[in-house]
Design an enzyme around this catalytic site. Sequence first.
Site, PDB file in Angstrom:
ATOM      1  N   CYS A  42     118.644 -36.792 -23.933  1.00 48.90           N
ATOM      2  CA  CYS A  42     118.926 -37.769 -22.891  1.00 48.90           C
ATOM      3  C   CYS A  42     120.203 -37.425 -22.143  1.00 48.90           C
ATOM      4  O   CYS A  42     121.161 -36.944 -22.719  1.00 48.90           O
ATOM      5  CB  CYS A  42     119.027 -39.154 -23.504  1.00 48.90           C
ATOM      6  SG  CYS A  42     117.461 -39.787 -24.128  1.00 48.90           S
ATOM      7  N   LEU A  90     114.671 -38.230 -22.916  1.00 49.54           N
ATOM      8  CA  LEU A  90     113.840 -37.567 -23.908  1.00 49.54           C
ATOM      9  C   LEU A  90     113.410 -38.654 -24.879  1.00 49.54           C
ATOM     10  O   LEU A  90     114.241 -39.249 -25.569  1.00 49.54           O
ATOM     11  CB  LEU A  90     114.612 -36.474 -24.650  1.00 49.54           C
ATOM     12  CG  LEU A  90     113.853 -35.771 -25.776  1.00 49.54           C
ATOM     13  CD1 LEU A  90     112.653 -35.007 -25.232  1.00 49.54           C
ATOM     14  CD2 LEU A  90     114.767 -34.823 -26.534  1.00 49.54           C
ATOM     15  N   ASN A 115     123.387 -42.327 -24.605  1.00 48.15           N
ATOM     16  CA  ASN A 115     122.718 -41.162 -25.167  1.00 48.15           C
ATOM     17  C   ASN A 115     123.064 -41.117 -26.644  1.00 48.15           C
ATOM     18  O   ASN A 115     124.239 -41.044 -27.001  1.00 48.15           O
ATOM     19  CB  ASN A 115     123.200 -39.894 -24.457  1.00 48.15           C
ATOM     20  CG  ASN A 115     122.757 -38.616 -25.139  1.00 48.15           C
ATOM     21  OD1 ASN A 115     123.475 -37.629 -25.148  1.00 48.15           O
ATOM     22  ND2 ASN A 115     121.588 -38.605 -25.732  1.00 48.15           N
ATOM     23  N   GLY A 116     122.065 -41.176 -27.511  1.00 46.84           N
ATOM     24  CA  GLY A 116     122.359 -41.096 -28.932  1.00 46.84           C
ATOM     25  C   GLY A 116     121.313 -41.765 -29.790  1.00 46.84           C
ATOM     26  O   GLY A 116     120.251 -42.177 -29.309  1.00 46.84           O
ATOM     27  N   THR A 377     134.515 -17.469 -29.367  1.00 54.08           N
ATOM     28  CA  THR A 377     133.616 -17.587 -30.507  1.00 54.08           C
ATOM     29  C   THR A 377     132.479 -18.566 -30.243  1.00 54.08           C
ATOM     30  O   THR A 377     131.366 -18.400 -30.745  1.00 54.08           O
ATOM     31  CB  THR A 377     134.395 -17.986 -31.786  1.00 54.08           C
ATOM     32  OG1 THR A 377     133.553 -17.843 -32.916  1.00 54.08           O
ATOM     33  CG2 THR A 377     134.917 -19.405 -31.707  1.00 54.08           C
ATOM     34  N   ARG A 380     129.852 -16.538 -28.245  1.00 54.60           N
ATOM     35  CA  ARG A 380     129.188 -15.570 -29.128  1.00 54.60           C
ATOM     36  C   ARG A 380     128.135 -16.254 -29.996  1.00 54.60           C
ATOM     37  O   ARG A 380     127.008 -15.782 -30.132  1.00 54.60           O
ATOM     38  CB  ARG A 380     130.213 -14.898 -30.044  1.00 54.60           C
ATOM     39  CG  ARG A 380     131.114 -13.884 -29.396  1.00 54.60           C
ATOM     40  CD  ARG A 380     132.084 -13.376 -30.445  1.00 54.60           C
ATOM     41  NE  ARG A 380     133.120 -12.522 -29.879  1.00 54.60           N
ATOM     42  CZ  ARG A 380     134.238 -12.214 -30.499  1.00 54.60           C
ATOM     43  NH1 ARG A 380     134.482 -12.696 -31.714  1.00 54.60           N
ATOM     44  NH2 ARG A 380     135.130 -11.425 -29.935  1.00 54.60           N
TER      45      ARG A 380
END
Length: 605
Positions: A42, A90, A115-116, A377, A380
């Site tokens: 969402c 969603l 959202n959650g 990082t 990556r």
Amino acid sequence: MVHCVFKNRAPAGRLGVCFLLGLHSCTVPGFEPCFKATSTMCGIWALFGSDKCLSVQFTNAMRIAHRGPDAFRFENVNEFTNCCFGFHRLAIVDQLYGMQPLRIKKFPYLWLCYNGEIYNHLRLKAHFEFDYQTKVDGEILLHLYERFGVEKMASLLDGVFAFILLDVANRKVFLGRDTYGVRPMFKLITDSGFLAVCSEAKGLTALNHTTETSAPITPFPPGHFEVFDLKTNGKVKSLQLDRFHNCTSEPKHWTYDTIETLPQGFDLETVKSNIRVLFENAVQKRLMAHRRIGCLLSGGLDSSLVAAMVMKLACKEGLNYKIQTFAIGTEDSPDILAARKVAAHIGSEHHEVNFTPEEGLKALDEVIFHLETYDITTIRASVGMYLVSKYIRSKTESVVIFSGEGADELTQGYIYFHKAPTPMAAAEDSVRLMKELYLFDVLRADRTTAAHGLELRVPFLDHRLTAYYLSLPPHMRVPKDGVEKHLLREAFSGLNLIPEDILWRRKEAFSDGLTAVKKSWYSILQDHLESKVVNDEQLENAAKTFPHNPPSTKEAYFFRQVFEKHFPGQGQWLSHYWMPRWIKASDPSARTLSIYCADKAAKDD
């Protein structure tokens, strides 16, 4: 090879309501769609006091369409024509009545965009005898706010969330975000009081507004709520910004959990039992979903424990499908081999996604766009997660995805913890890492999955589990006998939940686990960027070109270049690079650390 097929659909809308359901699109006469959304969790977006036409501003909301492929809604606020909400959905819970902004007849003056997932919403509903109008977990926010106010409301929520709550009757706007920032949220506020909020920063970068001074886009701080006064002209004024929960404190919602009390004391057997109970409870509550559940499985300790527990509980609940697990790497990578062994042990429907170095390098531009960061990082580690999420979306029906994020920060899993000067120093650094998760690992996990419309679940960041683990005596949590996360491993030893050699498998540098040790992902990146992309002169002038967080390597320089291409002048979104502590490190990769290299050499011998 990784293959993923996207289904395009063109969003359409006007100042009112517009839905996109499944693969169907709606059209409005005279409106030309300006953005094509790919069928890709969402996404929330809201403006208060816009000086510009909302039909123009609305196109910015479409930049986060990937977060919600099932439907879209754009709606003005009654009586405040320069205020509006945008929502990409969603559908996970209550697929029929889950659109937002959420409003119910009992409180018509409240508007909610969030959202959650709120894992304890049914227990709170029953305890306080709330009369629900929908089956949406977020409805609990409206009832809690009306009865207790925003601070207590936020503190009672067991879950992950970012919310925008509008109280028209009292002319107040409220923002809030979960303890670890598992769900993202950014805000922009001008000196004139124009407020814009979005799940991702990219939905705010091209907004039109008038301001005398620069209006920075900033991440909303995790574990906080903010109160704004809504003026009659739609502009706002911030009245209060406070923390409602700290990761080291027992959450206030613990009394409404299925496990109300735990045995006291710090003897080893009690501690191990409590860890197991809290971990199982953390996974159990996260099985709340109407969509198919899957698990990312790297073959490391954290993802293996999560996947095994999901499988165990799914069998207990009698799910009518087999849990899918997903591993990514090259064919000879340690992670692929370890994940295959775990999947066979737990009996999951296992998928292996092989990718080539060329595919990884090609994905970097898309990955950085979705991440909205140039941290070395993080980028990556995101490539593999981005590509496996792409596979899940295109090749399977799994939408709710469990992962092991947060365990390294919580249980001192990074290799540099072996060099901590004292147990207390290690404990303090663990808390620091937990508070910064929203800038690094949690950011990575959210964006790489949300980029493909997947819903992430992270049991190791359960509020009760983290508060308990961080409350343990520092000496119990440090690496022991040369093994990091020793206490967590001990807690599950001898139970046959996962293979014992996987339980005690040493942590790999991410690049070594994903690809072959002889030619790691780290090395592939270095070779590519050294030879083709960034020259020596550019690197020498890096501090002048990028005064904030200047890159010190060609790889970092390249990542910053790509970031600036997508988000020019927004380098302040990242406050600092992720780097190991207590070791003179010029690179975040564990592969560069002497303690890691020595261990690898010993194993190779």
